[in-house]
Every structure is written in C-alpha cells, then in structure tokens.
Design a protein around this motif. Structure first.
Motif, PDB file in Angstrom:
ATOM      1  N   ALA A 185       0.830  -1.211   0.000  1.00 32.66           N
ATOM      2  CA  ALA A 185       0.000   0.000   0.000  1.00 32.66           C
ATOM      3  C   ALA A 185       0.862   1.259   0.000  1.00 32.66           C
ATOM      4  O   ALA A 185       0.432   2.324  -0.434  1.00 32.66           O
ATOM      5  CB  ALA A 185      -0.898  -0.014   1.232  1.00 32.66           C
ATOM      6  N   GLN A 186       2.091   1.151   0.489  1.00 35.70           N
ATOM      7  CA  GLN A 186       2.955   2.332   0.620  1.00 35.70           C
ATOM      8  C   GLN A 186       3.753   2.624  -0.641  1.00 35.70           C
ATOM      9  O   GLN A 186       4.525   3.581  -0.701  1.00 35.70           O
ATOM     10  CB  GLN A 186       3.948   2.157   1.776  1.00 35.70           C
ATOM     11  CG  GLN A 186       3.383   1.617   3.072  1.00 35.70           C
ATOM     12  CD  GLN A 186       3.326   0.077   3.097  1.00 35.70           C
ATOM     13  OE1 GLN A 186       2.531  -0.538   2.400  1.00 35.70           O
ATOM     14  NE2 GLN A 186       4.162  -0.554   3.895  1.00 35.70           N
ATOM     15  N   HIS A 187       3.648   1.750  -1.653  1.00 37.74           N
ATOM     16  CA  HIS A 187       4.403   1.894  -2.901  1.00 37.74           C
ATOM     17  C   HIS A 187       5.906   1.991  -2.654  1.00 37.74           C
ATOM     18  O   HIS A 187       6.593   2.833  -3.231  1.00 37.74           O
ATOM     19  CB  HIS A 187       3.901   3.095  -3.712  1.00 37.74           C
ATOM     20  CG  HIS A 187       2.499   2.909  -4.235  1.00 37.74           C
ATOM     21  ND1 HIS A 187       2.163   3.018  -5.556  1.00 37.74           N
ATOM     22  CD2 HIS A 187       1.361   2.576  -3.601  1.00 37.74           C
ATOM     23  CE1 HIS A 187       0.872   2.776  -5.705  1.00 37.74           C
ATOM     24  NE2 HIS A 187       0.361   2.507  -4.517  1.00 37.74           N
ATOM     25  N   GLY A 188       6.404   1.114  -1.764  1.00 38.59           N
ATOM     26  CA  GLY A 188       7.828   1.164  -1.416  1.00 38.59           C
ATOM     27  C   GLY A 188       8.675   0.175  -2.212  1.00 38.59           C
ATOM     28  O   GLY A 188       9.890   0.118  -2.041  1.00 38.59           O
ATOM     29  N   TRP A 189       8.056  -0.611  -3.089  1.00 33.93           N
ATOM     30  CA  TRP A 189       8.770  -1.650  -3.837  1.00 33.93           C
ATOM     31  C   TRP A 189       9.746  -1.027  -4.828  1.00 33.93           C
ATOM     32  O   TRP A 189       9.438  -0.024  -5.471  1.00 33.93           O
ATOM     33  CB  TRP A 189       7.749  -2.490  -4.590  1.00 33.93           C
ATOM     34  CG  TRP A 189       8.299  -3.651  -5.363  1.00 33.93           C
ATOM     35  CD1 TRP A 189       8.533  -4.902  -4.881  1.00 33.93           C
ATOM     36  CD2 TRP A 189       8.630  -3.687  -6.756  1.00 33.93           C
ATOM     37  NE1 TRP A 189       8.994  -5.719  -5.888  1.00 33.93           N
ATOM     38  CE2 TRP A 189       9.065  -4.994  -7.049  1.00 33.93           C
ATOM     39  CE3 TRP A 189       8.618  -2.748  -7.780  1.00 33.93           C
ATOM     40  CZ2 TRP A 189       9.464  -5.383  -8.319  1.00 33.93           C
ATOM     41  CZ3 TRP A 189       9.018  -3.135  -9.052  1.00 33.93           C
ATOM     42  CH2 TRP A 189       9.430  -4.441  -9.307  1.00 33.93           C
ATOM     43  N   ASP A 190      10.927  -1.633  -4.982  1.00 32.05           N
ATOM     44  CA  ASP A 190      11.910  -1.130  -5.930  1.00 32.05           C
ATOM     45  C   ASP A 190      12.558  -2.315  -6.641  1.00 32.05           C
ATOM     46  O   ASP A 190      13.158  -3.174  -6.001  1.00 32.05           O
ATOM     47  CB  ASP A 190      12.969  -0.312  -5.172  1.00 32.05           C
ATOM     48  CG  ASP A 190      13.932   0.377  -6.129  1.00 32.05           C
ATOM     49  OD1 ASP A 190      14.068  -0.064  -7.290  1.00 32.05           O
ATOM     50  OD2 ASP A 190      14.554   1.371  -5.699  1.00 32.05           O
ATOM     51  N   ARG A 191      12.408  -2.375  -7.938  1.00 30.05           N
ATOM     52  CA  ARG A 191      12.941  -3.473  -8.748  1.00 30.05           C
ATOM     53  C   ARG A 191      14.436  -3.669  -8.507  1.00 30.05           C
ATOM     54  O   ARG A 191      14.945  -4.775  -8.524  1.00 30.05           O
ATOM     55  CB  ARG A 191      12.681  -3.140 -10.238  1.00 30.05           C
ATOM     56  CG  ARG A 191      13.249  -4.115 -11.231  1.00 30.05           C
ATOM     57  CD  ARG A 191      12.339  -5.337 -11.231  1.00 30.05           C
ATOM     58  NE  ARG A 191      12.315  -6.024 -12.498  1.00 30.05           N
ATOM     59  CZ  ARG A 191      13.091  -7.055 -12.810  1.00 30.05           C
ATOM     60  NH1 ARG A 191      13.996  -7.481 -11.970  1.00 30.05           N
ATOM     61  NH2 ARG A 191      12.952  -7.661 -13.959  1.00 30.05           N
ATOM     62  N   ARG A 192      15.157  -2.551  -8.269  1.00 31.89           N
ATOM     63  CA  ARG A 192      16.618  -2.637  -8.154  1.00 31.89           C
ATOM     64  C   ARG A 192      17.050  -3.275  -6.844  1.00 31.89           C
ATOM     65  O   ARG A 192      18.155  -3.783  -6.736  1.00 31.89           O
ATOM     66  CB  ARG A 192      17.242  -1.239  -8.278  1.00 31.89           C
ATOM     67  CG  ARG A 192      17.118  -0.660  -9.689  1.00 31.89           C
ATOM     68  CD  ARG A 192      17.299   0.825  -9.671  1.00 31.89           C
ATOM     69  NE  ARG A 192      16.358   1.451  -8.732  1.00 31.89           N
ATOM     70  CZ  ARG A 192      16.271   2.748  -8.506  1.00 31.89           C
ATOM     71  NH1 ARG A 192      17.074   3.581  -9.104  1.00 31.89           N
ATOM     72  NH2 ARG A 192      15.375   3.223  -7.661  1.00 31.89           N
ATOM     73  N   THR A 193      16.204  -3.219  -5.821  1.00 32.90           N
ATOM     74  CA  THR A 193      16.643  -3.759  -4.532  1.00 32.90           C
ATOM     75  C   THR A 193      15.918  -5.055  -4.157  1.00 32.90           C
ATOM     76  O   THR A 193      16.258  -5.686  -3.158  1.00 32.90           O
ATOM     77  CB  THR A 193      16.412  -2.741  -3.387  1.00 32.90           C
ATOM     78  OG1 THR A 193      15.032  -2.393  -3.394  1.00 32.90           O
ATOM     79  CG2 THR A 193      17.273  -1.511  -3.577  1.00 32.90           C
ATOM     80  N   MET A 194      14.922  -5.470  -4.947  1.00 33.41           N
ATOM     81  CA  MET A 194      14.211  -6.708  -4.564  1.00 33.41           C
ATOM     82  C   MET A 194      15.162  -7.913  -4.629  1.00 33.41           C
ATOM     83  O   MET A 194      16.103  -7.941  -5.419  1.00 33.41           O
ATOM     84  CB  MET A 194      13.016  -6.950  -5.484  1.00 33.41           C
ATOM     85  CG  MET A 194      13.397  -7.117  -6.930  1.00 33.41           C
ATOM     86  SD  MET A 194      12.129  -7.929  -7.898  1.00 33.41           S
ATOM     87  CE  MET A 194      12.341  -9.620  -7.447  1.00 33.41           C
ATOM     88  N   VAL A 195      14.899  -8.894  -3.778  1.00 34.96           N
ATOM     89  CA  VAL A 195      15.721 -10.111  -3.758  1.00 34.96           C
ATOM     90  C   VAL A 195      15.186 -11.044  -4.851  1.00 34.96           C
ATOM     91  O   VAL A 195      14.007 -11.403  -4.840  1.00 34.96           O
ATOM     92  CB  VAL A 195      15.638 -10.787  -2.374  1.00 34.96           C
ATOM     93  CG1 VAL A 195      16.474 -12.063  -2.356  1.00 34.96           C
ATOM     94  CG2 VAL A 195      16.085  -9.820  -1.281  1.00 34.96           C
ATOM     95  N   THR A 196      16.049 -11.419  -5.794  1.00 28.99           N
ATOM     96  CA  THR A 196      15.583 -12.191  -6.951  1.00 28.99           C
ATOM     97  C   THR A 196      15.651 -13.696  -6.697  1.00 28.99           C
ATOM     98  O   THR A 196      16.376 -14.164  -5.813  1.00 28.99           O
ATOM     99  CB  THR A 196      16.451 -11.886  -8.190  1.00 28.99           C
ATOM    100  OG1 THR A 196      17.779 -12.338  -7.906  1.00 28.99           O
ATOM    101  CG2 THR A 196      16.463 -10.408  -8.526  1.00 28.99           C
ATOM    102  N   ALA A 197      14.933 -14.433  -7.531  1.00 26.02           N
ATOM    103  CA  ALA A 197      14.959 -15.905  -7.448  1.00 26.02           C
ATOM    104  C   ALA A 197      16.395 -16.415  -7.568  1.00 26.02           C
ATOM    105  O   ALA A 197      16.796 -17.322  -6.832  1.00 26.02           O
ATOM    106  CB  ALA A 197      14.090 -16.484  -8.560  1.00 26.02           C
TER     107      ALA A 197
END
Ligand code: SAM
Ligand code: SF4
Length: 337
Positions: free
Chosen positions: A204-216
C-alpha cells in the motif's frame, strides 16, 4: 481465436488460458502489518455493507464450481482466520458438487486452535506465511510480536492433517535475505514444504523497488551454499512455483519468481475480492462487479455470464517490466494474495 467471450462453459480468455483456480478474499483486515503489505496504521477497511456475507460468498463460489469449471478454491485475505464464519463457509463449499479442493493462505495466528474444526469442515491444505525465525525480526517485519503463535499454528495444521503444510516466505534485502538456508533447514526438520515468493509491487505504501528486490537467482544461490538443489522432475503445469529437490529429494523447495520469471502464459487463476469484485489478475487495474448484480437479483446463469465476460478480457501479462506499468490501486491485502 474467437472474438467474443464464450456464452457457456469454462472461464476462458482470448489467449487460450482457462481459469480453474479461484482465490477468494474473505476480509481485507489483518492482525499483522507486514511491511511489504500494509502500512503500520492499517488501511481504510472496506465498510461492512460492502462486504459479501457468508451466504453470498458460498453462492458465488458455487457458480464458479458448478457452472464455470473451477476445481480449486483458496481462501485468503487480509487474514482469513479472523473471519467469524470461516468454518461454515469451508463446510458449505466442501458440500458443493463437484467438490473442489479447498485450501487456505494464512499468517497462522490462531490456526493451532482452528485447524481441527477447519479440517473437519473439509479444508484440504494450508499455506502459512513465515518470513523469519528470529522473534525480534518477526516483530519488526510484521510489526507484531507473534512469532510463537505462527509456529504454533504450523504445528497445529500438521497435527490436524492439513498436509502438506506449505510455508510462504518473502525475502527483503537487509531485513531477512540471509535467512533462506535457515528457513529451509526449519522446513525440512518439520516436514513443511517451503516456497519463496519474490516481493511484488503490491504494498500500500508503494515502497517496492525493482533494483533492490531479492531475486529468485539470489535466493537459489544462497540455498546452494548449503544444499544440493536439482530440478524437480514433477510436471509444473500451471503451478507458479518452480521446484527443486533438496539433497536428492524427496524434500523440495520452491521459488515463485513472479517478477524475474513471470508465468502469466500458464496462469489459471481468477479472484473474488471480499467486496464481491472479480479480478482476473493480481495486477489488474479493472474489476468486474458481481456483488451489485447478485444483490440486484441476478440468477446464477447471469452471474456466470458476467464472470466469463470479465475473464475474456484478462490481459496477457502483468507488465511489471513495462515502463508504463501501473501498480493496482488496491494493495495485496485488499485483493487477496
Ligand atoms: N494474511 C495471509 C498471509 O499472510 O498468508 C493471507 C493474505 S497475504 C496478502 C498472502 C500472501 O501474500 C502471503 O504469503 C504474503 O507473504 C504475500 N504477500 C503480501 N504482500 C506481498 C508482496 N508485496 N509481494 C509478494 N508477496 C506478498
Ligand atoms: Fe496481513 Fe498477510 Fe498482509 Fe502480512 S501479508 S499484513 S499477514 S495480509
């Protein structure tokens, strides 16, 4: 390819996919506040009159099962265990013909107490969300000090026969991304099946960032530091998790790489929100109102027709990597994860 939605039969879309797996959100409320899902203060909850009643939910699930070919029903939320009528809803859905498989995605709080009644009502399986085994981290991540309740819920589910008990884990950089091997050790020791889910832009906070997400890939590399992983020979089908045998099997571990390896082409899901809207995708920006039609007196055939029309319009993919991607206005907890 036909240009118009089918007038009878299953939930088909224009890309040839058929939805057989229905996710039903029973409430948008929750007793945790996971940082990747909800803000600390919670959300503006749906007003009571907008929520489907227990009978309305059972009626719509019945339409899906009897008229639309749905074979799997999963209850979720928000936190489905806080819905007072849950056991009765499960029992009524288990009485449908043909009987669907019934599962639940839950944070596990209270499951130790509820598992036997849910099992007796007809629940087949559970997925319990658990992202860390450290009590302090758990309290930071979910903003509530409830790790012991979740562990008790897992044990209660296994004891009640809601098996295989699956665990869903989301890893976040700098928070719990060092815990992949520890979570797998824990799952193996207890006979639970662990699946990691890549964090998605649904907070809900729109805090997601593609560059910092932990990938598979990172999750797998971290697991391989301790375990031997070999591709699982079992057929994946429409299952979102890619699975690996751990140290030769039979134990497995899964990764749901919704962001880095999207599986939209095989998606067989349809979703019903707690306020009676059909969503064809977690990331859909449109919804289709069934509650209004139901309350205006529509019969089952008309409800089925509306569901088919909505499904026909399902988009080819979630488009997270598209520069024009728009995060849905409803967060995960309100859609039903
Ligand atoms: N409250 C229940 C629970 O936590 O299992 C059911 C609802 S929750 C929204 C369903 C699943 O979605 C959980 O496994 C949770 O970890 C996952 N989830 C929530 N927000 C997410 C996000 N931004 N990215 C990936 N998974 C998320
Ligand atoms: Fe609640 Fe589940 Fe969202 Fe956590 S992920 S805040 S438990 S709905």
């Amino acid at each position: 390819m036909t240009a118009a939605p089918p007038t009878d039969g299953v939930l088909a879309d224009r890309y040839g996919r058929v939805a057989r797996d229905l996710r039903v959100s029973l409430t948008d409320k929750c007793n945790l506040r996971c940082t990747y899902c909800m803000p600390a203060e919670g959300l503006a909850w749906l007003p009571g009159p907008q929520l489907l009643g227990d009978d309305e939910i059972v009626r719509l699930v019945g339409v899906a099962v009897r008229l639309l070919g749905v074979t799997e029903v999963r209850f979720t939320g928000g936190e489905p265990l806080i819905r007072p009528g849950l056991v009765g809803i499960v029992a009524a859905v288990a009485a449908l013909e043909p009987r669907p498989r019934i599962s639940l995605t839950t944070n596990g709080i209270g499951l130790d107490r509820l598992a036997p009644a849910l099992r007796a009502a007809g629940l087949d399986r559970v997925n319990v969300s658990l992202d860390t085994l450290d009590p302090q981290r758990f309290a930071r991540l979910t903003r509530r000090p409830r790790l012991a309740d979740v562990l008790g819920g897992l044990a209660g589910a296994a004891a009640a026969g809601l098996t295989p008990v699956k665990i869903n884990s989301v890893l976040m950089r700098g928070v719990n991304d060092d815990e992949a091997p520890g979570l797998l050790r824990f799952a193996l020791a207890h006979g639970y099946e662990l699946r990691f889910i890549e964090q998605m832009p649904l907070d809900a906070q729109h805090g997601w960032d593609r560059r910092t997400m932990v990938t598979a890939d990172e999750i797998l590399a971290s697991l391989r530091g301790e375990f031997d992983l070999t591709p699982d020979p079992a057929e994946r089908g429409a299952a979102p998790a890619e699975t690996w045998l751990v140290d030769g099997g039979p134990a497995r571990v899964g990764v749901i790489a919704s962001v880095t390896r999207p599986f939209c082409g095989d998606c067989d899901r349809t979703r019903l929100t707690a306020d009676g809207q059909i969503r064809t995708c977690l990331f859909a920006t449109e919804e289709s109102d069934l509650r209004g039609a139901l309350r205006a007196g529509a019969d089952d055939d008309e409800l089925a027709r509306r569901w088919r029309v909505a499904t026909w319009e399902k988009r080819a993919g979630h488009g997270i990597d598209d520069p024009a991607f728009l995060q849905p206005t409803r967060p995960m907890s309100a859609i039903g994860g």
